[in-house]
Motif scaffolding. Sequence first.
Motif, short mmCIF file in Angstrom:
data_model
loop_
_atom_site.label_atom_id
_atom_site.label_comp_id
_atom_site.label_asym_id
_atom_site.label_seq_id
_atom_site.Cartn_x
_atom_site.Cartn_y
_atom_site.Cartn_z
N PRO A 67 0.80 -1.23 0.00
CA PRO A 67 0.00 0.00 0.00
C PRO A 67 0.84 1.28 0.00
O PRO A 67 0.49 2.25 -0.69
CB PRO A 67 -0.81 -0.10 1.30
N VAL A 68 1.96 1.29 0.73
CA VAL A 68 2.80 2.49 0.76
C VAL A 68 3.44 2.72 -0.60
O VAL A 68 3.38 3.82 -1.16
CB VAL A 68 3.98 2.36 1.76
N ARG A 74 1.92 6.22 -7.34
CA ARG A 74 0.81 7.00 -7.89
C ARG A 74 1.14 8.50 -7.84
O ARG A 74 0.68 9.28 -8.66
CB ARG A 74 -0.44 6.68 -7.07
N HIS A 75 1.94 8.89 -6.85
CA HIS A 75 2.27 10.30 -6.70
C HIS A 75 3.67 10.64 -7.20
O HIS A 75 4.30 11.60 -6.74
CB HIS A 75 2.09 10.74 -5.24
N PRO B 101 8.71 8.86 2.96
CA PRO B 101 8.05 7.64 3.42
C PRO B 101 8.81 6.37 3.01
O PRO B 101 8.90 5.42 3.79
CB PRO B 101 6.69 7.68 2.72
N ALA B 102 9.38 6.38 1.80
CA ALA B 102 10.11 5.19 1.35
C ALA B 102 11.34 4.94 2.21
O ALA B 102 11.76 3.79 2.38
CB ALA B 102 10.51 5.35 -0.12
N ILE B 146 1.43 6.04 7.19
CA ILE B 146 0.87 7.24 7.83
C ILE B 146 1.52 8.50 7.26
O ILE B 146 0.85 9.44 6.85
CB ILE B 146 1.06 7.15 9.36
N VAL B 147 2.87 8.48 7.19
CA VAL B 147 3.59 9.64 6.65
C VAL B 147 3.15 9.92 5.21
O VAL B 147 2.88 11.06 4.83
CB VAL B 147 5.11 9.41 6.71
N ALA B 148 3.06 8.84 4.41
CA ALA B 148 2.73 9.00 2.99
C ALA B 148 1.32 9.56 2.82
O ALA B 148 1.09 10.43 1.97
CB ALA B 148 2.86 7.66 2.27
#
Lengths: 231, 320
Positions: A67-68, A74-75, B101-102, B146-148
Motif C-alpha cells: 500500500p505504501v 501514484r504520486h 516515506p520510502a 501514515i507519513v505517505a
Amino acid sequence: MMWLKLIGIPVVAIGFALRLNTLLVVMAAGIATGLAAGMTFNEVLELFGRLFIENRYMTLPVILIAPVIGLLERHGLRERAETLIRRARGATAGRVIFLYSLVRQISIALGVNIGGHAGAVRPIIAPMAEGAAHAQHGPLPDETRDTIRAHAAAAENIGNFFGEDVFIAVGAVLLMKGVFDAQHIEVGVWPLALWGIPTAIAASFIMAWRTRVLDRRIRRETNATQGKEEA
Amino acid sequence: MTLVSLQTLYVIAGILLTCIAINTVKNRAHLRRVGTALFWGALAAIYLFGGHLPPLAIGWIMLGLVALAATRQITAPKETPVPAEQRASEALRLGNRIFIPALVIPATAVVSTLVLSKIPLGGVRLFDPKQPTLAALGLGSLLALIVALRMTRAKPRESLHEGGRLLHAIGWAMLLPQLLAALGGIFTKAGVGEVIARLVTDTFPTGNPFVAVVVYCVGMALFTICLGNAFAAFPVITLGVGLPIIVQQHHGNPAIMAAIGMLSGYCGTLLTPMAANFNLVPAMLLELRDPHAVIKAQAPIGLTLLAVNILILDFCVYRF
C-alpha cells in the motif's frame, strides 16, 4: 525402492520443460514424492497445509509494503527517482546497480536489513538505473528496460546473500552451529562468520564486472535501435 | 507480552487481502472476477485464521487455489493507468519529499535492530524476539503509510487500491514461496536428501581431497537448485558428504567447510526458479515479460561465484 523418492525432481523438470503452471508443477511434485515415501494422499495434503501455514511470514513483507509503495508510485516516486539520477554526472545504470549491491551487502553484514525487491528495487533502484540509462542514451527499447530491471533485482539478491553470513546473529550462521552442535563438533560462530568474508569480497568484484558488461550492452542495444530509426 | 508480534502483522495482512478480495468482487469489469476474488479471499483467510484451521483443510484449499491458477482464473483487473502528466505534476509538487516515506521503512529497520529490540520495557517487549526483522519491517511500513498519507493528502482507500495494483501484478505467484517451502519440507520428510547424498558419494572418487571439495560445493549448489533453499540443503549435504569425507577422512577445517559450503548453496539459489521469492516474484513485481529474466541475469554471477568458492575452499580447508 529408495530411488522412487527422487520422483519429485523429474516431475519438476518435466513440468517446467512443458511450461505448465508453476504452482501445479510444485504441488504435483510434492504429492508424488509423498506418495512414493508411503504417505496417503490426505497425509501429504495435511503436511502441505501445515508447512504452508508455518511459512506465511515469507510473503508478509510484500503484502505490508504494497500500500505504501503503490501510493508513492501514484504520486510520482518513480518519476522523481529518474529525475534525480538524470542530474547526477557520470551516473550509469551499471554504476547505480553496483553501488546499491555494495551498500546492501555492507549494511546486511552489519546486521541491518535496508532493502527488498518491493521496498527498494521496484520503487527506487530500478527507476534510477533506467533514468541513468535514459539520460545517457535516450529512450530505451523494452528489452533493454527489462534487462536493467532484472539486473537490479539480481543486485538485491547478491548483496543480500553474500553479505548476510558475515553477521554472526544471522540464521545461516546459527544453523551451521546447530548442525555441528548436534554432532558434538566444537565450532565457534566467529570463524563461521569470518570465513564468509573472502566470498563476500569476490561477490563485489564480480558485481563490478557484471554491471560494466551491462553498461556496454545498454550502449550496444540503444545504438542498434537508433541506427534503425535513422535508416 | 510483545507490542508488535508476528500474529498482529498476520492479521493486518489478512485484513488488507480481504479488502482486495472485496474490491475484486465489486469490480464488474474484471474478466475473471470470481476466480480472482476466491484466490485473494482464501489467502486472506489463511492469514487471518491460519493458526486455527486444521492443516488438512488448508491442504485442500491449496489444491483448489492451484486448480484456479492452472486454469488461468486468477488475473489482474484491466485498469486505465493514471496519466503520466498527472504523476509528473505530483512529482514536481512533492519534490524530494516523496522519498521520505520510502526511507522510513529502512530507517525503522535500522533503529529497531540497533536500539529498540534491545530495550525491555518492564516485561513488555516492543518486538517479537524470534522475528525482530519482520516485526521492524511491519512497523516501518505502517509508519511509512501514515507519513505517505499525510504528505500526499490521499485517502486511505487510494493506498488500498494502489497496493492492490502491485499485488495483482504478482498474482498467483504470491503462493509460490510458501508452496516451495512446503515442497522442501516434504522432500526432507520423505528422505530425499539421504538418497542424494548416497548417490553422490557412490558415484565420485572422493578419496581425492580436491574432488571431495568439488563434490561438496557442487552438491550444495545442485541440491539447493532442487529445493530452492540452501538452509534445507546444508544439513543433508554436510552430514552426507562434508563431515564424513572432508572433515573425518581428509582432516579439513569444519568451520571453513561450513561457511563456504553454505555460500555455495546460495550460488544455487541464484540459479533456480524454486527460490521463488528471490527469483520469480521479483520478475512479476518488476513486470518483466520473461519470468526467468532475473535468473538469467544472475546465472553468470552464480556460476562464477561457485567456481570461486571451490577454489577458496580447496586452498583453505586443508591448510588452516
